[in-house]
Design a protein around this motif. Structure first.
Motif, PDB file in Angstrom:
ATOM      1  N   MET A   1       0.960  -1.139   0.097  1.00  0.00           N
ATOM      2  CA  MET A   1      -0.142  -0.086   0.116  1.00  0.00           C
ATOM      3  C   MET A   1       0.747   1.315   0.023  1.00  0.00           C
ATOM      4  SD  MET A   1      -2.780   1.395   2.824  1.00  0.00           S
ATOM      5  CE  MET A   1      -3.839   0.071   2.474  1.00  0.00           C
ATOM      6  N   GLU A   2       0.639   2.316  -0.949  1.00  0.00           N
ATOM      7  CA  GLU A   2       1.290   3.387  -0.862  1.00  0.00           C
ATOM      8  C   GLU A   2       1.078   4.288   0.519  1.00  0.00           C
ATOM      9  OE1 GLU A   2       3.466   4.715  -3.278  1.00  0.00           O
ATOM     10  OE2 GLU A   2       3.224   2.633  -4.373  1.00  0.00           O
ATOM     11  N   LYS A   3       1.952   5.147   0.665  1.00  0.00           N
ATOM     12  CA  LYS A   3       1.921   5.971   1.962  1.00  0.00           C
ATOM     13  C   LYS A   3       0.510   6.711   1.905  1.00  0.00           C
ATOM     14  CE  LYS A   3       6.828   6.425   3.410  1.00  0.00           C
ATOM     15  NZ  LYS A   3       7.633   7.435   3.620  1.00  0.00           N
ATOM     16  N   SER A   4       0.536   7.433   0.765  1.00  0.00           N
ATOM     17  CA  SER A   4      -0.688   8.189   0.423  1.00  0.00           C
ATOM     18  C   SER A   4      -2.105   7.439   0.723  1.00  0.00           C
ATOM     19  CB  SER A   4      -0.808   8.877  -0.887  1.00  0.00           C
ATOM     20  OG  SER A   4      -0.644   7.780  -2.127  1.00  0.00           O
ATOM     21  N   ASP A   5      -2.152   6.217   0.557  1.00  0.00           N
ATOM     22  CA  ASP A   5      -3.377   5.469   0.581  1.00  0.00           C
ATOM     23  C   ASP A   5      -3.558   5.041   2.001  1.00  0.00           C
ATOM     24  OD1 ASP A   5      -3.841   5.398  -2.014  1.00  0.00           O
ATOM     25  OD2 ASP A   5      -2.782   3.548  -2.351  1.00  0.00           O
ATOM     26  N   LYS A   6      -2.804   5.486   3.026  1.00  0.00           N
ATOM     27  CA  LYS A   6      -2.903   5.064   4.482  1.00  0.00           C
ATOM     28  C   LYS A   6      -3.888   5.828   5.098  1.00  0.00           C
ATOM     29  CE  LYS A   6      -0.242   1.609   5.670  1.00  0.00           C
ATOM     30  NZ  LYS A   6      -0.723   0.600   6.488  1.00  0.00           N
ATOM     31  N   LYS A   7      -4.843   5.326   5.705  1.00  0.00           N
ATOM     32  CA  LYS A   7      -6.014   6.155   6.485  1.00  0.00           C
ATOM     33  C   LYS A   7      -5.537   6.815   7.852  1.00  0.00           C
ATOM     34  CE  LYS A   7      -8.807   5.537   2.900  1.00  0.00           C
ATOM     35  NZ  LYS A   7      -8.996   6.842   1.962  1.00  0.00           N
ATOM     36  N   ILE A   8      -4.976   7.770   7.782  1.00  0.00           N
ATOM     37  CA  ILE A   8      -4.688   8.524   9.030  1.00  0.00           C
ATOM     38  C   ILE A   8      -5.654   9.758   9.284  1.00  0.00           C
ATOM     39  CG2 ILE A   8      -2.672   9.507  10.267  1.00  0.00           C
ATOM     40  CD1 ILE A   8      -0.854   8.124   8.358  1.00  0.00           C
TER      41      ILE A   8
ATOM     42  N   LEU B   1       8.841   0.016  11.216  1.00  0.00           N
ATOM     43  CA  LEU B   1       8.978  -1.223  11.911  1.00  0.00           C
ATOM     44  C   LEU B   1       8.072  -2.322  11.070  1.00  0.00           C
ATOM     45  CD1 LEU B   1       9.029  -0.516  15.670  1.00  0.00           C
ATOM     46  CD2 LEU B   1      10.811  -1.225  14.270  1.00  0.00           C
ATOM     47  N   ASN B   2       6.957  -1.783  10.527  1.00  0.00           N
ATOM     48  CA  ASN B   2       6.101  -2.736  10.033  1.00  0.00           C
ATOM     49  C   ASN B   2       6.293  -3.203   8.722  1.00  0.00           C
ATOM     50  OD1 ASN B   2       4.538  -3.092  12.407  1.00  0.00           O
ATOM     51  ND2 ASN B   2       2.923  -1.490  11.596  1.00  0.00           N
ATOM     52  N   HIS B   3       7.332  -2.440   8.317  1.00  0.00           N
ATOM     53  CA  HIS B   3       7.851  -2.720   6.875  1.00  0.00           C
ATOM     54  C   HIS B   3       9.427  -3.010   6.611  1.00  0.00           C
ATOM     55  CE1 HIS B   3       3.862  -0.698   5.910  1.00  0.00           C
ATOM     56  NE2 HIS B   3       4.035  -1.518   4.976  1.00  0.00           N
TER      57      HIS B   3
END
Length: 415
Positions: A1-8, A413-415
């Motif tokens: 998943m692209e960073k821009s697709d992360k739901k923050i 850490l998760n990647h």
């Protein structure tokens, strides 16, 4: 998943939430800020009342704050600076106590004033110089006393404590007994000694607007109330559920997260009143203090209003930090009487009154910093806000930065 697709999602558009969004954007994320009010800025608000521009609570910016310098371009805020000191009504006249190392023209007025003794003034100079050499980290690792005890231990006389320190720092801490931590006193004193004290020409809300103006990939949802935050979703007041990979709560969290129900923040309150007057009684480059024990007023500030409806009118800000039981009508009457008897103002037009129940968080102990990992409450939920560290603009901005970095470090850490 692209960073821009992360739901923050960031709940709260105060300084903490805005800085968190700036940091996340810099690392490639596209956060969404959810704000229940119809404006950004949190406790930094500016309103128009009858054509006059007023801040909701008189607030200044200490230009020496490290995070203010880092995230704001101060030259774009159109700042008006005050003289380094105060004008104090004592012995039936206004006298000046100033930092003449930064403004040499104040040396005669300061040394000749009856505010404290020469010994007190030398101690003020000594304290200022010693705090310039003391790092912020050292300050927050110092013994934690009440400010009033710290001042007495330092050797200041009762006269200078009553006439200067209590009204000046009482107006900053919003409590007139100086029970606030001496660490906070040293930190604020250091900031006063190292930089200018200013207000933006267009009001304190200029700062949050300036921060939001840096956004390129952040959405802001106004008039949107959050009911509950869970590890992977946010429930809105209308019961709509929103998926969220990470959520930063940059506001009071006790009503939003189930295991925080009893962890409420206590707050200092204050009253802020505005009047219009043609009678300017002190230099508008000074903050005026009323140290009289029977006076309800803590400080006054004359603000020249060039865009006012009438030429030659001044906007007068009055701050009250003492506890009282007056209703608005009684309070205005009391303030009018004090402005007449102490300040000598006969002609006053009442403009507006703000009672601010949550003006500053009451914190004990106070901290300077926090590790990004320490902002993690539980899976996917991070906390930010000045209540996590100390009651200052610097702490609000720093906590937002740390919460954002908590997400960024966890993602690494998760990647």
């Amino acid at each position: 998943m692209e960073k821009s697709d992360k739901k923050i999602h960031i709940i709260g558009a105060g300084l903490s939430g805005l800085v968190a969004a700036i940091v996340l954007e810099r690392f490639g994320y596209h956060p969404i800020i959810i704000e229940r009010d119809n404006h950004i800025g949190g406790r930094l608000q500016t309103k128009k009342v009858k054509g006059y521009q007023v801040d909701v609570g008189f607030q200044v910016l200490l230009e020496a704050y490290p995070k203010l310098q880092e995230y704001a371009k101060l030259d774009q805020l159109q700042l008006k600076s005050f003289e380094p000191g105060a004008s104090i009504y004592l012995n039936s006249k206004w006298e000046v106590l100033g930092d003449f190392t930064r403004s040499p023209k104040l040396i005669f007025r300061t040394l000749s004033s009856s505010i404290g003794s020469i010994r007190d003034k030398l101690k003020i100079f000594k304290l200022s110089q010693s705090l310039k050499k003391k790092s912020i980290e050292e300050i927050f690792n110092s013994p934690d006393l009440k400010t009033i005890d710290y001042l007495k231990d330092y050797g200041f006389s009762e006269a200078i404590i009553d006439s200067f320190f209590i009204p000046f720092f009482g107006g900053i801490f919003l409590e007139d007994e100086l029970k606030t931590s001496s660490r906070m006193f040293e930190f604020i004193y250091k900031m006063f000694s190292e930089g200018k004290v200013s207000i933006p020409k267009n009001g304190i809300a200029t700062l949050p607007k300036h921060l939001a103006g840096q956004f390129k990939n952040t959405e802001i949802w106004l008039n949107t109330t959050v009911k509950e935050v869970k590890s992977d979703k946010i429930l809105l007041e209308n019961d709509k559920a929103i998926h969220s990979d990470y959520t930063i709560i940059a506001t009071e969290a006790n009503n939003l997260v189930s295991n925080l129900k009893n962890q409420k923040t206590s707050w200092h309150c204050c009253d802020n009143l505005y009047f219009i007057t043609p009678e300017i009684k002190i230099d508008s480059n000074f903050i005026g203090l009323l140290p009289q024990k029977d006076a309800l007023i803590n400080n006054i500030v004359f603000i020249e209003e060039k865009k006012a409806k009438k030429e030659g009118q001044y906007l007068l800000s009055v701050t009250v930090v003492k506890k009282h039981d007056f209703n608005q009508e009684e309070l205005i009457k009391k303030i009018r009487k004090e402005l007449k008897s102490y300040v000598g103002i006969q002609e006053l037009e009442f403009l507006t009154h703000f009672y601010i129940p949550k003006a500053l968080p009451i914190l004990q102990p106070v901290e300077n910093d926090i590790m990004p990992s320490e902002t993690l409450l539980k899976d996917g939920i991070f906390l930010a806000g000045d209540q996590m560290l100390n009651a200052s603009v610097n702490a609000a901005m720093l906590s937002g930065e740390r919460a954002a970095m908590g997400i960024i470090e966890l993602e690494k850490l998760n990647h």
